[in-house]
Design an enzyme around this catalytic site. Structure first.
Site, short mmCIF file in Angstrom:
data_model
loop_
_atom_site.label_atom_id
_atom_site.label_comp_id
_atom_site.label_asym_id
_atom_site.label_seq_id
_atom_site.Cartn_x
_atom_site.Cartn_y
_atom_site.Cartn_z
CB THR A 1 -1.01 -0.03 1.18
OG1 THR A 1 -1.95 1.04 1.03
CG2 THR A 1 -0.32 0.09 2.53
CG ASN A 2 -0.45 4.67 -1.31
OD1 ASN A 2 -1.09 5.42 -0.58
ND2 ASN A 2 -0.99 4.08 -2.36
CG ASP A 3 3.52 6.84 3.60
OD1 ASP A 3 3.29 5.89 4.37
OD2 ASP A 3 4.67 7.30 3.40
CB SER A 4 -3.00 7.75 0.48
OG SER A 4 -4.22 8.45 0.53
NE ARG B 1 -3.61 1.92 3.77
CZ ARG B 1 -3.44 3.18 4.17
NH1 ARG B 1 -3.91 3.59 5.34
NH2 ARG B 1 -2.80 4.04 3.40
#
Ligand code: CTP
Ligand code: CA
Length: 226
Positions: free
Chosen positions: A33-36, A61
């Protein structure tokens, strides 16, 4: 702040916004996933609601709760977000793609938990569909707003994305800048249209950034390219 909200500039408009970071699984308990945080997308949803729009949020998410008074559609992966967005595209007047969509997903999704073994593990990744580009191709009167997260040559990269993905506006943020980008409660964005710079905002709360952006969208409606 109250200025845009109280004027109901988006009354009668249907706005579809995506939020959060997609989750790309490769076994039952592991994913990329990523930091969003989802804060920017949710701020847009909330501001649009207060400006009189009928709002649908497609959220992957997120770290924060969704605003009330909007339709919330939860998804996980880029693939699911694509499906959720495409099925709601025809009835949308405005689409804002604030989500951080994974560019790559694991080729294989293992049914059982991967076991460790000697040596290294290589994950093979494949491209996801570019949802925004797909919306750009299928545009039928919707006003399309994309985002661009950049670490260098902001204007050039943002304008390139705007043209490639057939957007009406692109909201660029320099994610290396203090007070901008992922996670925090503030942002500092530059908005571009086909002709170049359209709006340059200082560091503002994400809510205020959303109101100013939607104020611009409202003023441009009707001038959307087909
Ligand atoms: N986007 C999308 N689907 C993807 C990747 C990105 O819809 N598979 C959208 C994002 O929601 C955002 C815009 O495209 O509105 C720009 O995303 P960004 O990551 O900045 O650009 P990319 O085109 O993915 O290019 P790169 O990451 O290489 O800079
Ligand atoms: Ca990307």
């Amino acid at each position: 702040e109250k200025f845009f909200a109280s004027r109901k500039l988006l009354a009668g408009k249907r706005l579809l916004v995506t939020a959060g970071g997609t989750v790309e699984r490769f076994d039952p308990v592991r994913y990329l996933t990523n930091d969003s945080s989802g804060k920017m997308g949710f701020a847009i949803a909330e501001a649009a609601r207060d400006m009189g729009a009928e709002v649908t949020v497609v959220a992957a998410r997120t770290d924060v709760p969704a605003p009330g008074g909007v339709e919330l559609v939860r998804v996980e992966s880029a693939e699911q977000m694509l499906e959720a967005v495409l099925s709601r595209y025809a009835e949308a007047d405005i689409v804002v793609k604030a989500a951080a969509v994974a560019d790559y997903r694991p080729v294989e999704r293992h049914a059982s938990k991967l076991k460790k073994s000697a040596g290294t593990l290589t994950l093979e990744l494949e491209k996801t569909t570019d949802i925004l580009a797909e919306l750009g191709r299928r545009k039928s009167g919707q006003f399309l707003v994309g985002f661009a997260a950049e670490t260098e040559r902001l204007a050039e990269h943002a304008m390139d994305k705007l043209r490639r993905k057939n957007c009406d506006l692109i909201v660029a943020n320099d994610v290396t800048m203090e007070g901008a980008g992922f996670g925090g409660d503030t942002n500092a964005v530059q908005v571009f249209d086909r002709d170049g710079a359209a709006l340059s905002l200082p560091v503002l709360s994400k809510r205020e950034t959303a109101e100013r952006l939607l104020g611009l969208v409202a003023s441009r409606l009707g001038g959307a390219s087909p």
